[in-house]
Motif scaffolding. Structure first.
Motif, PDB file in Angstrom:
ATOM      1  N   GLN A  78       0.935  -1.210  -0.008  1.00 67.35           N
ATOM      2  CA  GLN A  78      -0.093   0.051  -0.150  1.00 67.35           C
ATOM      3  C   GLN A  78       0.758   1.242  -0.044  1.00 67.35           C
ATOM      4  OE1 GLN A  78      -2.543  -0.576   3.481  1.00 67.35           O
ATOM      5  NE2 GLN A  78      -4.119  -1.368   2.116  1.00 67.35           N
ATOM      6  N   GLN A  97       0.935  -4.839   3.604  1.00 61.69           N
ATOM      7  CA  GLN A  97      -0.558  -5.081   4.061  1.00 61.69           C
ATOM      8  C   GLN A  97      -0.357  -6.729   4.925  1.00 61.69           C
ATOM      9  OE1 GLN A  97      -3.634  -4.655   1.453  1.00 61.69           O
ATOM     10  NE2 GLN A  97      -4.953  -5.826   2.884  1.00 61.69           N
ATOM     11  N   ILE A 100      -6.627  -9.496   6.405  1.00 67.82           N
ATOM     12  CA  ILE A 100      -7.409  -8.885   5.513  1.00 67.82           C
ATOM     13  C   ILE A 100      -8.247  -8.121   6.679  1.00 67.82           C
ATOM     14  CG2 ILE A 100      -9.583  -9.485   4.306  1.00 67.82           C
ATOM     15  CD1 ILE A 100      -8.364 -12.224   3.783  1.00 67.82           C
ATOM     16  N   SER A 101      -8.416  -6.852   5.924  1.00 68.54           N
ATOM     17  CA  SER A 101      -9.246  -5.697   6.711  1.00 68.54           C
ATOM     18  C   SER A 101     -10.654  -6.108   6.696  1.00 68.54           C
ATOM     19  CB  SER A 101      -9.042  -4.326   6.074  1.00 68.54           C
ATOM     20  OG  SER A 101      -9.587  -4.462   4.835  1.00 68.54           O
ATOM     21  N   LYS A 102     -11.458  -5.508   7.643  1.00 64.58           N
ATOM     22  CA  LYS A 102     -12.940  -5.608   7.946  1.00 64.58           C
ATOM     23  C   LYS A 102     -13.540  -5.515   6.572  1.00 64.58           C
ATOM     24  CE  LYS A 102     -13.317  -6.275  12.436  1.00 64.58           C
ATOM     25  NZ  LYS A 102     -12.945  -7.771  12.789  1.00 64.58           N
ATOM     26  N   GLU A 103     -13.274  -4.202   6.013  1.00 57.90           N
ATOM     27  CA  GLU A 103     -13.925  -3.976   4.628  1.00 57.90           C
ATOM     28  C   GLU A 103     -13.599  -4.766   3.535  1.00 57.90           C
ATOM     29  OE1 GLU A 103     -11.610  -1.653   6.345  1.00 57.90           O
ATOM     30  OE2 GLU A 103     -13.009  -0.783   7.317  1.00 57.90           O
ATOM     31  N   LYS A 104     -12.305  -5.294   3.560  1.00 56.31           N
ATOM     32  CA  LYS A 104     -12.083  -6.563   2.365  1.00 56.31           C
ATOM     33  C   LYS A 104     -12.850  -7.734   2.783  1.00 56.31           C
ATOM     34  CE  LYS A 104      -9.448  -4.238  -0.308  1.00 56.31           C
ATOM     35  NZ  LYS A 104      -9.989  -3.933  -1.806  1.00 56.31           N
ATOM     36  N   ASP A 125     -11.106 -11.931  13.105  1.00 51.08           N
ATOM     37  CA  ASP A 125      -9.931 -10.975  13.239  1.00 51.08           C
ATOM     38  C   ASP A 125      -9.564 -10.636  11.863  1.00 51.08           C
ATOM     39  OD1 ASP A 125     -10.115 -11.035  15.823  1.00 51.08           O
ATOM     40  OD2 ASP A 125      -8.766 -12.857  16.022  1.00 51.08           O
ATOM     41  N   ASP A 126      -8.171 -11.054  11.322  1.00 49.58           N
ATOM     42  CA  ASP A 126      -7.748 -10.730  10.115  1.00 49.58           C
ATOM     43  C   ASP A 126      -7.740 -11.903   9.123  1.00 49.58           C
ATOM     44  OD1 ASP A 126      -5.879 -12.386  11.111  1.00 49.58           O
ATOM     45  OD2 ASP A 126      -4.163 -10.906  10.709  1.00 49.58           O
ATOM     46  N   VAL A 152      -6.606  -7.520  -2.925  1.00 45.68           N
ATOM     47  CA  VAL A 152      -5.716  -7.977  -1.483  1.00 45.68           C
ATOM     48  C   VAL A 152      -5.220  -9.480  -2.134  1.00 45.68           C
ATOM     49  CG1 VAL A 152      -7.889  -9.160  -0.617  1.00 45.68           C
ATOM     50  CG2 VAL A 152      -5.839  -8.388   0.774  1.00 45.68           C
TER      51      VAL A 152
END
Length: 161
Positions: A78, A97, A100-104, A125-126, A152
């Motif tokens: 990123q 990165q 995995i983010s919440k949005e992804k 979590d991730d 991602v």
């Protein structure tokens, strides 16, 4: 009930190796003679310092080529915005990165639901855990997600019966 996890992990040793190779190449390249361009790494961030935007772009290109040669995905990078630094130089922060983010995660689950495959996804979590009644549905889900470009890097691990 069969399940698997979707994760986004980057081997930090390989990132370190790629950064070291890029530093060596910049030190030897003719177009960087006399410039103060440098790359430094601190955990999951890489700081690039260059004389101007042109040199910064060249340093990023070198770094990207080293990432590709080491088998690292460019989706795991990123880029921060280019900022002015002292002495008329420019600086850019690059973040590696991990996870995995919440949005992804929500995006991945939305893609799975749209496909009408009989599996469920949940964010933990991730990572994202996908469960289904049979392994064929899970394998079909993996193929679906591999075909999509969600921005991602995804690995499919922990496949259980």
């Amino acid at each position: 009930m069969p399940s698997f996890d979707i994760v986004s992990k980057v081997e930090m040793q390989e990132v370190d190796n790629a950064v070291n190779q890029a530093v060596k190449e910049i030190a030897q390249r003719y177009d960087f003679k006399g410039s103060k361009s440098e790359i430094t790494q601190e955990r999951e961030t890489i700081k690039i310092l260059a004389d101007d935007d042109y040199k910064l772009k060249a340093v990023v290109d070198v770094l990207q080529s080293k990432f590709i040669k080491r088998g690292l995905s460019l989706k795991a990078i990123q880029y921060g915005k280019v900022e002015p630094a002292s002495g008329g130089m420019v600086r850019q922060l690059i973040t590696i990165q991990q996870g995995i983010s919440k949005e992804k995660g929500k995006e991945i689950i939305a893609v799975i639901k749209e496909s009408k495959i009989k599996v469920q996804g949940q964010i933990q979590d991730d990572q994202v855990r996908v469960t289904g009644k049979n392994r064929d549905d899970l394998q079909q889900t993996i193929q679906l997600l591999k075909g999509k470009d969600l921005g991602v890097e995804m690995q499919f691990v922990n496949f259980r019966e």
